[in-house]
Design a protein around this motif. Structure first.
Motif, PDB file in Angstrom:
ATOM      1  N   ARG A  60       1.074  -1.680  -0.356  1.00  0.00           N
ATOM      2  CA  ARG A  60      -0.218  -0.152  -0.004  1.00  0.00           C
ATOM      3  C   ARG A  60       0.934   1.381  -0.104  1.00  0.00           C
ATOM      4  O   ARG A  60       0.300   2.415  -0.167  1.00  0.00           O
ATOM      5  CB  ARG A  60      -1.435   0.478   1.812  1.00  0.00           C
ATOM      6  CG  ARG A  60      -0.733  -0.340   2.536  1.00  0.00           C
ATOM      7  CD  ARG A  60      -1.539  -0.218   3.262  1.00  0.00           C
ATOM      8  NE  ARG A  60      -0.981  -0.407   5.055  1.00  0.00           N
ATOM      9  CZ  ARG A  60      -1.197  -2.458   5.075  1.00  0.00           C
ATOM     10  NH1 ARG A  60      -2.082  -3.124   4.159  1.00  0.00           N
ATOM     11  NH2 ARG A  60      -0.546  -2.876   6.294  1.00  0.00           N
ATOM     12  N   ASP A  61       1.824   0.687   0.597  1.00  0.00           N
ATOM     13  CA  ASP A  61       2.999   2.528   0.459  1.00  0.00           C
ATOM     14  C   ASP A  61       3.488   2.727  -0.844  1.00  0.00           C
ATOM     15  O   ASP A  61       3.780   3.891  -1.524  1.00  0.00           O
ATOM     16  CB  ASP A  61       4.633   2.084   0.998  1.00  0.00           C
ATOM     17  CG  ASP A  61       4.319   2.907   2.374  1.00  0.00           C
ATOM     18  OD1 ASP A  61       3.182   2.596   2.954  1.00  0.00           O
ATOM     19  OD2 ASP A  61       4.909   2.988   3.031  1.00  0.00           O
ATOM     20  N   SER A  90       1.158   3.250  -3.510  1.00  0.00           N
ATOM     21  CA  SER A  90       0.428   4.129  -4.897  1.00  0.00           C
ATOM     22  C   SER A  90       0.819   5.055  -5.642  1.00  0.00           C
ATOM     23  O   SER A  90      -0.042   5.194  -6.934  1.00  0.00           O
ATOM     24  CB  SER A  90      -0.757   4.330  -3.708  1.00  0.00           C
ATOM     25  OG  SER A  90      -0.928   5.827  -2.996  1.00  0.00           O
ATOM     26  N   ARG A  91       1.566   5.993  -5.327  1.00  0.00           N
ATOM     27  CA  ARG A  91       2.037   6.838  -5.748  1.00  0.00           C
ATOM     28  C   ARG A  91       3.209   6.118  -6.811  1.00  0.00           C
ATOM     29  O   ARG A  91       2.743   6.048  -8.387  1.00  0.00           O
ATOM     30  CB  ARG A  91       3.476   7.875  -4.793  1.00  0.00           C
ATOM     31  CG  ARG A  91       3.800   8.834  -6.496  1.00  0.00           C
ATOM     32  CD  ARG A  91       2.724   9.448  -6.510  1.00  0.00           C
ATOM     33  NE  ARG A  91       3.256  10.718  -7.159  1.00  0.00           N
ATOM     34  CZ  ARG A  91       2.290  11.891  -7.934  1.00  0.00           C
ATOM     35  NH1 ARG A  91       1.155  11.738  -7.481  1.00  0.00           N
ATOM     36  NH2 ARG A  91       2.822  12.343  -8.701  1.00  0.00           N
ATOM     37  N   THR A 144      -3.411  -2.147  -2.468  1.00  0.00           N
ATOM     38  CA  THR A 144      -4.287  -0.377  -2.015  1.00  0.00           C
ATOM     39  C   THR A 144      -5.837  -0.613  -3.182  1.00  0.00           C
ATOM     40  O   THR A 144      -5.630  -2.103  -3.485  1.00  0.00           O
ATOM     41  CB  THR A 144      -3.578   0.612  -3.267  1.00  0.00           C
ATOM     42  OG1 THR A 144      -3.764   0.094  -4.639  1.00  0.00           O
ATOM     43  CG2 THR A 144      -2.236   0.639  -2.828  1.00  0.00           C
ATOM     44  N   LYS A 162      -7.730   7.198   4.878  1.00  0.00           N
ATOM     45  CA  LYS A 162      -6.775   6.604   4.043  1.00  0.00           C
ATOM     46  C   LYS A 162      -5.648   7.480   4.882  1.00  0.00           C
ATOM     47  O   LYS A 162      -6.221   8.635   4.923  1.00  0.00           O
ATOM     48  CB  LYS A 162      -7.287   6.417   2.927  1.00  0.00           C
ATOM     49  CG  LYS A 162      -8.510   5.655   2.506  1.00  0.00           C
ATOM     50  CD  LYS A 162      -8.119   5.926   0.627  1.00  0.00           C
ATOM     51  CE  LYS A 162      -9.419   4.973   0.213  1.00  0.00           C
ATOM     52  NZ  LYS A 162      -9.830   4.645  -1.378  1.00  0.00           N
ATOM     53  N   GLY A 167      -0.134   8.076   2.617  1.00  0.00           N
ATOM     54  CA  GLY A 167      -0.292   7.155   0.635  1.00  0.00           C
ATOM     55  C   GLY A 167      -0.935   6.160   0.315  1.00  0.00           C
ATOM     56  O   GLY A 167      -0.449   5.976  -0.613  1.00  0.00           O
ATOM     57  N   GLU A 168      -2.160   6.224   1.215  1.00  0.00           N
ATOM     58  CA  GLU A 168      -3.273   5.083  -0.343  1.00  0.00           C
ATOM     59  C   GLU A 168      -3.672   6.048  -0.615  1.00  0.00           C
ATOM     60  O   GLU A 168      -4.620   5.105  -1.407  1.00  0.00           O
ATOM     61  CB  GLU A 168      -4.351   4.671   0.733  1.00  0.00           C
ATOM     62  CG  GLU A 168      -3.157   3.251   1.507  1.00  0.00           C
ATOM     63  CD  GLU A 168      -4.605   2.763   1.853  1.00  0.00           C
ATOM     64  OE1 GLU A 168      -5.443   2.010   0.388  1.00  0.00           O
ATOM     65  OE2 GLU A 168      -4.662   2.071   2.748  1.00  0.00           O
ATOM     66  N   THR A 169      -3.887   7.867  -1.015  1.00  0.00           N
ATOM     67  CA  THR A 169      -4.185   8.430  -1.816  1.00  0.00           C
ATOM     68  C   THR A 169      -3.120   9.264  -2.574  1.00  0.00           C
ATOM     69  O   THR A 169      -4.155  10.141  -2.505  1.00  0.00           O
ATOM     70  CB  THR A 169      -5.244   9.270  -1.261  1.00  0.00           C
ATOM     71  OG1 THR A 169      -4.706   9.694  -0.105  1.00  0.00           O
ATOM     72  CG2 THR A 169      -6.898   8.394  -0.638  1.00  0.00           C
ATOM     73  N   GLN A 170      -2.078   8.624  -3.147  1.00  0.00           N
ATOM     74  CA  GLN A 170      -1.671   9.271  -4.019  1.00  0.00           C
ATOM     75  C   GLN A 170      -2.534   9.776  -5.523  1.00  0.00           C
ATOM     76  O   GLN A 170      -3.182   8.991  -5.827  1.00  0.00           O
ATOM     77  CB  GLN A 170      -0.269   8.779  -4.249  1.00  0.00           C
ATOM     78  CG  GLN A 170       0.374   8.288  -2.957  1.00  0.00           C
ATOM     79  CD  GLN A 170       0.684   9.378  -2.392  1.00  0.00           C
ATOM     80  OE1 GLN A 170       2.010  10.100  -2.757  1.00  0.00           O
ATOM     81  NE2 GLN A 170       0.271  10.655  -1.518  1.00  0.00           N
TER      82      GLN A 170
END
Lengths: 197, 660
Positions: free
Chosen positions: A117-118, A120-121, A141, B155, B158-161
């Motif tokens: 989940r880290d 996502s970018r 994610t 969230k 980091g989860e909403t990039q």
């Protein structure tokens, strides 16, 4: 008419109950191992099963080596637990080899890719770059499947569950066994259905 | 946060997990220091979790509409911007026995004792999950978690990039238009910022009038999540909101001449808050967290004006002790200060007040028989500025009969502490002209807080049963028996001539008291059935019975019947979720709510449906219809509401989301 001790007496009763329970519990021996484990160890074991229940198209797995490469980014949380669980495990005649990534250009040679989940970018670019290529993409994610990932972990009541995007697997020519599909919480056709054909 | 099951390192290292079958793996409780909160549903409590995926699929516009799916929760919309939400009875515009937290920040209003739902507007796509616990949670969360706790969890940044833009419109609403962007910045870690605005149209009243209860809201905020070291992480978040909602209310508008009229009010509010949480993982078996927040609201219309603010600091330590005990303990301090401005209708004496709340709590989860029997005992000791010390204990037992069946039971105590309105309010309810009997003095009917108002107390007995028959069917049931004492009553006072406010008038006062007690019992059932690989059906049912009485010295003749009859005794629901080809997702929810006798609210069935289409990777389009069964229906008409209720209309809207 107020009852000031009604409340206290309940707490006193609870305390007595607790003491009794503690006394009883003190003489018991552990019956069997706690079925609790570190999240990424369990996820590693899941990925091991995925590798068994997914068929790669002919030629997708390196014919020269006897390994299935699982790629993980170097700096992800849980990477060590995942790696120690799955490294070297045999899937048929092949052994799983964990390949640590430090940049996106090293993706060739991956048969399975796990994105935590880290990530996502990086995720959008990576998933787009791998579209149609037979790499089993496993992530966690919330938008992993809609961006073209194939299997997404999620937690339900502290237990690991997964969803499958069948469309993404299809367009990458990966065959997911029906056993896996039955165990999935949800199966979607994903957004690649229309575009991949 | 309620349940801390298992032990972070409890699993034998030698076990090779890859030797287990997938089915076995699916039954393992996972522990992860950062994700402990997700295990709430294993606990010995009536828990329901709304996941982020559920939120996306239902196409709901706001949090109250999402909460309708929780069996046992009574969700009723009052007018365009107000909701009455409660669990296990005692519902009202200010439901004072339900505690709501937004990312660890309590949003229970300390002036009016209750949650102002028009201020709870987290952008829905940022919500990771909403955990709803029916029944008391005071041993962990503190006072006012009497009948339930709702935790809204967003969230991590980091989860909403990446970015997203949402736009929506319908016959009853415009928006919400949401812009969100998440990235990573040097020194800041992962971040996201958002801005959102919407406008909801007014609803008709029962009499066919325009309720003039249209609602506008603009809000924005941010969240950052940064890892300070391998062991430390820091979360900082804040929001600011400006809202404006109309309402029709019957209020005294003048004393000279004495006039009470139904007038259109315009409630305006400004909210802002800032929270920071520092988590340190000392070892896999020990973790601490320190959280500080500040929250301020300024709100009012022509009949009242309040500006409460809260400063809270909370420390928590979670530690596994030996192989069988999992302990959480902590301490907290909260200062609530408010200023109010007196008004013809609502005033507070004193005008300003600052109260302090101190608490210390501990909970120990003891594994009595590994994999079989867990006991969780805990208590919270609190000191508040109104009523002094309170002890809120809890004991919960969870017994796994086998891998498919689990039963639990619990005994807990909880208190609802007085708020400003219980102690200090004066509410001038009605002004009317005098007659010959009053010597032609005008009459003012007023309602007063009680300076010696006590805590309302609950002792709750609960039990539940959970079953996973197969991987496609699960059942969750809970029953409860609650005993309340010192419940708030309304006691008549002695009629007197009052000189101030002028002109001289006859005052007919009533006061809050603690003259009511009683028992409630009920049952809640929920099932989840995967009827086919693409189709899930979720039926739910809740039953509630209340028996309230007044003590001999009480002169309250209406509250017991009003509260007893102020709830639907039966609620049932059926939700269906279908994944269709071509990335279509179709949801239908039907909710039956039986009549609310004391409020003359007839039984109604509410049908909502939504169709979502993922058009490619970046675009998602949804169309939603609400209240499809009837032109309009009434959901609430409670006596404690300050506004005239509106009728819920049949409505439709469409929404498009674009992410980049």
């Amino acid at each position: 008419m107020e009852r000031p001790f009604a409340h206290l007496s309940v707490s006193a009763r609870i305390l007595v109950f607790l003491c009794l329970i503690l006394l009883v519990s003190g003489v018991r021996q552990p019956a069997r191992a706690q079925t609790t484990a570190e999240e990424y160890q369990v996820k590693g074991a899941f990925i091991f099963h995925f590798a068994q229940l997914v068929d790669w198209p002919a030629g997708a797995l390196n014919s020269g080596s006897n390994s299935i490469n699982l790629c993980i980014f170097d700096d992800e949380p849980g990477r060590q637990e995942l790696q120690s669980t799955i490294e070297g495990k045999q899937v048929g005649a092949r052994a799983i080899h964990v390949h640590l990534l430090s940049a996106t250009q090293e993706l060739q040679g991956c048969n399975i890719l796990f994105l935590s989940r880290d990530e996502s970018r990086r995720q959008t670019a990576i998933l787009r770059g791998l579209r149609g290529i037979p790499v089993l993409m496993v992530g966690e994610t919330s938008n992993f499947l809609s961006e073209g990932g194939m299997i997404r972990f999620h937690l339900v009541e502290g237990k690991i569950r997964f969803d499958i995007n069948l469309g993404a697997a299809d367009s990458s020519h990966l065959k997911i066994s029906s056993r896996l599909l039955l165990l999935a919480t949800s199966v979607t056709y994903g957004s690649d259905v229309g575009q991949g054909r | 946060m309620l349940a801390f099951t298992g032990h972070p390192t409890g699993f034998a290292q030698a076990t090779d997990l890859t030797q287990k079958s997938i089915e076995d793996l699916m039954n393992i409780n996972v522990t992860s220091v950062s994700k402990k909160e997700q295990k709430t549903s294993e606990t010995a409590a009536a828990v329901f979790v709304i996941s982020g995926e559920d939120i996306r699929r239902t196409g709901a516009l706001n949090i109250p509409d999402l909460l309708r799916q929780v069996p046992g929760l009574d969700v009723a919309q009052i007018d365009g911007s107000q909701w009455a939400i409660s669990a296990r009875g005692f519902n009202g515009q200010y439901s004072n026995k339900l505690l709501v937290l937004n990312d660890g920040r309590t949003v229970y209003n300390t002036v009016f004792a209750g949650v102002l739902w028009d201020s709870q507007n987290v952008p829905l796509e940022s919500i990771e999950r909403i955990e709803v616990i029916r029944g008391p949670g005071a041993a962990v969360w503190g006072s006012n978690a009497v009948n339930g706790v709702i935790n809204i969890i967003t969230k991590s940044a980091g989860e909403t990039q990446g970015g997203s833009v949402d736009a929506g419109a319908g016959d009853a609403v415009t928006g919400p238009e949401t812009i969100r962007y998440g990235g990573k910045a040097r020194g800041l870690g992962a971040y996201r910022v958002y801005a959102e605005g919407f406008q909801a149209g007014s609803l008709p009243t029962h009499a066919g009038l325009d309720g003039q209860d249209d609602w506008r809201l603009v809000h924005g905020g941010f969240r950052t999540d940064k890892s300070l070291s391998a062991k430390d992480s820091l979360t900082t978040e804040g929001d600011v909101a400006q809202g404006d909602a109309g309402a029709l209310a019957t209020v005294p508008v003048s004393l000279q001449p004495p006039v009470t009229a139904t007038v259109a009010l315009r409630n305006r509010y400004w909210d802002w808050n800032l929270l920071t949480r520092w988590k340190r993982t000392i070892s896999p078996r020990s973790e601490t967290s320190l959280q500080i927040y500040f929250d301020r609201t300024t709100r009012g219309d022509t009949t009242y004006s309040i500006d409460p603010n809260t400063f809270d600091i909370d420390f928590q330590h979670h530690v596994a002790w030996g192989s069988r005990q999992d302990i959480v303990w902590g301490l907290g301090s909260r200062q609530s200060a408010d200023g109010t401005h007196p008004n013809l209708r609502i005033s507070f004496t004193p005008q300003k007040r600052t109260t302090n709340l101190f608490s210390i709590y501990a909970q120990d989860e003891i594994t009595i028989l590994p994999d079989r029997l867990r006991l969780s005992v805990g208590a919270r000791l609190e000191h508040n500025g109104y009523t002094g010390f309170d002890l809120e204990p809890s004991a919960r037992l969870a017994w796994s009969l086998n891998s498919k069946n689990m039963v639990w039971s619990a005994v807990s105590g909880a208190v609802r502490t007085p708020a400003r309105s219980d102690r200090d309010i004066r509410l001038n309810y009605y002004a009317l002209p005098g007659s010959i009997e009053t010597g032609y003095l005008p009459i003012l009917v007023s309602f007063f807080g009680n300076p010696s108002e006590k805590n309302e107390r609950l002792t709750a007995f609960e039990a539940g049963y959970r079953n996973n028959w197969t991987s496609s069917f699960s059942l969750d049931t809970a029953v409860f028996y609650n005993r309340y004492c010192n419940l708030e009553s309304v006691e008549p006072g002695a009629t007197a001539v009052e000189m101030n406010p002028s002109p001289p008038h006859l005052l007919i006062p009533t006061f809050y008291g603690n003259g009511m007690y009683g028992e409630t019992h009920g049952a809640e059932l929920f099932a989840n059935w995967k009827a086919a690989s693409h189709w899930t059906l979720s039926p739910g049912y809740a039953f509630l019975s209340m028996h309230l009485h007044t003590i001999a010295s009480s002169l309250d003749i209406s509250s017991a019947a009003g509260v007893e009859g102020g709830k639907p005794d039966h609620q049932a629901q059926l939700r269906s979720s279908v994944s269709l080809p071509k990335n279509l997702q179709w949801n239908v929810s039907a909710y039956f709510v039986n009549r609310i006798p004391a409020q003359s609210v007839p039984a109604y069935t509410r049908l909502d449906t939504g169709l979502t289409w993922r058009a490619g990777q970046r675009i998602s389009i949804s169309a939603v219809g609400q209240n499809l069964f009837s032109d309009h229906h009434l959901e609430y008409s409670g006596p404690n509401s300050t506004v005239l209720p509106g009728l819920m209309r049949r409505s439709a809207y469409a929404k498009i989301s674009w992410s980049f």
